[in-house]
Design a protein around this motif. Structure first.
Motif, PDB file in Angstrom:
ATOM      1  N   LYS A  35      21.344  60.252 122.888  1.00  9.28           N
ATOM      2  CA  LYS A  35      20.690  61.346 122.169  1.00  9.28           C
ATOM      3  C   LYS A  35      21.691  62.405 121.749  1.00  9.28           C
ATOM      4  O   LYS A  35      21.668  62.903 120.616  1.00  9.28           O
ATOM      5  CB  LYS A  35      19.610  61.969 123.045  1.00  9.28           C
ATOM      6  N   THR A  36      22.628  62.725 122.641  1.00 10.02           N
ATOM      7  CA  THR A  36      23.596  63.782 122.363  1.00 10.02           C
ATOM      8  C   THR A  36      24.564  63.392 121.253  1.00 10.02           C
ATOM      9  O   THR A  36      24.906  64.204 120.397  1.00 10.02           O
ATOM     10  CB  THR A  36      24.392  64.122 123.635  1.00 10.02           C
ATOM     11  N   ASN A  37      25.009  62.129 121.253  1.00 11.16           N
ATOM     12  CA  ASN A  37      26.058  61.709 120.331  1.00 11.16           C
ATOM     13  C   ASN A  37      25.554  61.096 119.029  1.00 11.16           C
ATOM     14  O   ASN A  37      26.280  61.085 118.039  1.00 11.16           O
ATOM     15  CB  ASN A  37      26.975  60.694 121.032  1.00 11.16           C
ATOM     16  N   PHE A  38      24.333  60.560 119.032  1.00 13.61           N
ATOM     17  CA  PHE A  38      23.835  59.889 117.832  1.00 13.61           C
ATOM     18  C   PHE A  38      22.603  60.561 117.219  1.00 13.61           C
ATOM     19  O   PHE A  38      22.322  60.348 116.038  1.00 13.61           O
ATOM     20  CB  PHE A  38      23.494  58.428 118.136  1.00 13.61           C
ATOM     21  N   ASP A  48      19.627  71.810 106.133  1.00 21.71           N
ATOM     22  CA  ASP A  48      20.806  71.988 105.290  1.00 21.71           C
ATOM     23  C   ASP A  48      21.680  70.736 105.274  1.00 21.71           C
ATOM     24  O   ASP A  48      22.204  70.343 104.229  1.00 21.71           O
ATOM     25  CB  ASP A  48      21.628  73.190 105.765  1.00 21.71           C
ATOM     26  N   SER A  49      21.864  70.113 106.444  1.00 18.90           N
ATOM     27  CA  SER A  49      22.684  68.899 106.482  1.00 18.90           C
ATOM     28  C   SER A  49      21.998  67.755 105.750  1.00 18.90           C
ATOM     29  O   SER A  49      22.645  66.996 105.011  1.00 18.90           O
ATOM     30  CB  SER A  49      22.982  68.496 107.934  1.00 18.90           C
ATOM     31  N   TRP A  50      20.680  67.614 105.931  1.00 12.65           N
ATOM     32  CA  TRP A  50      19.939  66.582 105.197  1.00 12.65           C
ATOM     33  C   TRP A  50      20.008  66.842 103.694  1.00 12.65           C
ATOM     34  O   TRP A  50      20.181  65.908 102.888  1.00 12.65           O
ATOM     35  CB  TRP A  50      18.482  66.550 105.649  1.00 12.65           C
ATOM     36  N   ARG A  51      19.865  68.115 103.323  1.00 14.55           N
ATOM     37  CA  ARG A  51      19.871  68.450 101.899  1.00 14.55           C
ATOM     38  C   ARG A  51      21.204  68.087 101.260  1.00 14.55           C
ATOM     39  O   ARG A  51      21.235  67.521 100.162  1.00 14.55           O
ATOM     40  CB  ARG A  51      19.597  69.955 101.720  1.00 14.55           C
ATOM     41  N   PHE A 224      31.393  65.166 107.967  1.00 16.62           N
ATOM     42  CA  PHE A 224      30.560  65.889 108.922  1.00 16.62           C
ATOM     43  C   PHE A 224      30.950  65.611 110.374  1.00 16.62           C
ATOM     44  O   PHE A 224      30.536  66.340 111.276  1.00 16.62           O
ATOM     45  CB  PHE A 224      29.088  65.529 108.728  1.00 16.62           C
ATOM     46  N   LEU A 225      31.731  64.534 110.590  1.00 16.90           N
ATOM     47  CA  LEU A 225      32.172  64.236 111.962  1.00 16.90           C
ATOM     48  C   LEU A 225      33.095  65.323 112.508  1.00 16.90           C
ATOM     49  O   LEU A 225      33.153  65.540 113.724  1.00 16.90           O
ATOM     50  CB  LEU A 225      32.911  62.889 111.999  1.00 16.90           C
ATOM     51  N   SER A 226      33.813  65.980 111.610  1.00 18.81           N
ATOM     52  CA  SER A 226      34.776  66.995 112.045  1.00 18.81           C
ATOM     53  C   SER A 226      34.386  68.415 111.653  1.00 18.81           C
ATOM     54  O   SER A 226      35.086  69.369 111.993  1.00 18.81           O
ATOM     55  CB  SER A 226      36.162  66.687 111.464  1.00 18.81           C
ATOM     56  N   SER A 227      33.277  68.546 110.921  1.00 16.45           N
ATOM     57  CA  SER A 227      32.840  69.888 110.530  1.00 16.45           C
ATOM     58  C   SER A 227      31.322  69.906 110.435  1.00 16.45           C
ATOM     59  O   SER A 227      30.686  68.863 110.375  1.00 16.45           O
ATOM     60  CB  SER A 227      33.458  70.286 109.183  1.00 16.45           C
ATOM     61  N   ALA A 231      29.500  68.378 114.317  1.00 13.48           N
ATOM     62  CA  ALA A 231      30.902  68.017 114.519  1.00 13.48           C
ATOM     63  C   ALA A 231      31.126  67.534 115.946  1.00 13.48           C
ATOM     64  O   ALA A 231      30.586  68.098 116.899  1.00 13.48           O
ATOM     65  CB  ALA A 231      31.799  69.216 114.222  1.00 13.48           C
ATOM     66  N   GLY A 232      31.906  66.474 116.086  1.00 13.91           N
ATOM     67  CA  GLY A 232      32.186  65.924 117.404  1.00 13.91           C
ATOM     68  C   GLY A 232      31.179  64.898 117.860  1.00 13.91           C
ATOM     69  O   GLY A 232      31.330  64.339 118.953  1.00 13.91           O
ATOM     70  N   THR A 233      30.159  64.631 117.072  1.00 13.52           N
ATOM     71  CA  THR A 233      29.183  63.586 117.389  1.00 13.52           C
ATOM     72  C   THR A 233      29.092  62.610 116.207  1.00 13.52           C
ATOM     73  O   THR A 233      29.659  62.839 115.145  1.00 13.52           O
ATOM     74  CB  THR A 233      27.788  64.182 117.643  1.00 13.52           C
ATOM     75  N   SER A 234      28.376  61.514 116.422  1.00 10.25           N
ATOM     76  CA  SER A 234      28.192  60.507 115.371  1.00 10.25           C
ATOM     77  C   SER A 234      26.841  60.649 114.678  1.00 10.25           C
ATOM     78  O   SER A 234      26.388  59.724 114.011  1.00 10.25           O
ATOM     79  CB  SER A 234      28.322  59.103 115.974  1.00 10.25           C
ATOM     80  N   THR A 235      26.212  61.798 114.843  1.00 12.46           N
ATOM     81  CA  THR A 235      24.872  62.000 114.279  1.00 12.46           C
ATOM     82  C   THR A 235      24.860  61.850 112.766  1.00 12.46           C
ATOM     83  O   THR A 235      23.942  61.259 112.192  1.00 12.46           O
ATOM     84  CB  THR A 235      24.345  63.389 114.667  1.00 12.46           C
ATOM     85  N   SER A 236      25.887  62.357 112.097  1.00  6.51           N
ATOM     86  CA  SER A 236      25.912  62.280 110.632  1.00  6.51           C
ATOM     87  C   SER A 236      25.977  60.829 110.157  1.00  6.51           C
ATOM     88  O   SER A 236      25.423  60.495 109.100  1.00  6.51           O
ATOM     89  CB  SER A 236      27.099  63.077 110.070  1.00  6.51           C
ATOM     90  N   LEU A 237      26.639  59.964 110.931  1.00  6.04           N
ATOM     91  CA  LEU A 237      26.689  58.545 110.563  1.00  6.04           C
ATOM     92  C   LEU A 237      25.302  57.906 110.674  1.00  6.04           C
ATOM     93  O   LEU A 237      24.923  57.075 109.843  1.00  6.04           O
ATOM     94  CB  LEU A 237      27.686  57.799 111.449  1.00  6.04           C
TER      95      LEU A 237
END
Length: 266
Positions: A35-38, A48-51, A224-227, A231-237
């Protein structure tokens, strides 16, 4: 033991094994870490990120795909007609092109167009890095779709051509008015499948670098992995994967429906 009883018993054992493996997977998984990483709430609950993923990533992905598909289809039609030409040199050139580009990885072609060709010939492709990447996709798509169109043209019954010629139609008019419309109808399912493959192949464009407003979906998710909020998680992937599936799954279902429809009408 009867054959039907043995078959039911075998199926029951297979279902039990499958359920057992799924249960082991559920129990062994570290759901808190997953849950935390993905599936970080900062990403999934952040409009905003979805948009940005949709209005920039998805939009550019579809634009690059559409350009590559349309231009690749035009190139494929030329190559298919050359392969069916009675003139040997035309057939040889088209065959060499198709075999060459079908034998190369798409990533290598994109790198050649973005870096190799500009360095060797001091030529900048239209559109810069984006244009170079899309040209690479066009070259690959044209090679694959050429074989699809050639097969579709050859699948049109010869009686159609003979009937048109008996009515006084020229070879060119026969191809344009009789053969090609039927060929395109035959190859709609594989061409739709090629469109789906192109959508996914646009992810390869991340290797050439884009301006912020030119990024396709994979490049944006990688950034988005680094910003950003995740950042720091794989959620954006995971978010990008969901958007890819929203685009491609309906198209693959459309391909299946078209194939079934064609089988029924034969």
């Amino acid at each position: 033991m009867k054959r039907s009883t043995r078959r039911r018993l075998t199926q029951g054992v297979l279902y039990a094994v499958l359920l057992g493996l799924l249960l082991l997977l559920v129990l062994a998984a570290d759901w808190a870490t997953i849950k935390t990483n993905f599936f970080a709430p900062a990403g999934f609950n952040n409009w905003d990120s979805w948009r940005e993923l949709i209005t920039v990533g998805v939009k550019n992905t579809l634009i690059y795909t559409a350009i590559a598909f349309v231009c690749g289809l035009v190139l494929a039609l030329i190559l298919a007609l050359m392969k069916l030409s009675p003139l040997g040199p035309y057939r040889w050139i088209a065959t060499a092109y198709v075999e060459f580009f079908r034998g190369l990885p798409a990533l290598l072609v994109i790198l050649f167009m973005a870096f190799g060709i500009p360095i060797a010939f001091q030529w900048t492709p239209p559109g810069g890095a984006v244009g170079a990447g899309v040209i690479g996709l066009v070259l690959i798509a044209g090679a694959y779709m050429a074989e699809t169109l050639r097969a579709g043209i050859q699948a049109v019954p010869k009686g159609q051509t003979e009937a048109a010629r008996s009515l006084g139609m020229s070879p060119g008019h026969t191809n344009l008015a009789v053969v090609l419309p039927q060929a395109f109808r035959i190859v709609i399912p594989p061409l739709t499948n090629e469109f789906v493959l192109l959508i996914k192949d646009t992810a390869l464009l991340f290797v050439i670098g884009f301006a912020a407003d030119q990024r396709e979906l994979t490049t944006l998710a990688r950034d988005f992995l680094s910003s950003g909020p995740t950042a720091g998680t794989s959620t954006s992937l995971v978010q990008a994967a969901i958007l890819y599936l929203i685009i491609t799954v309906p198209l693959t279902q459309l391909v299946s429906w078209l194939e079934k429809r064609q089988r029924r009408t034969r």
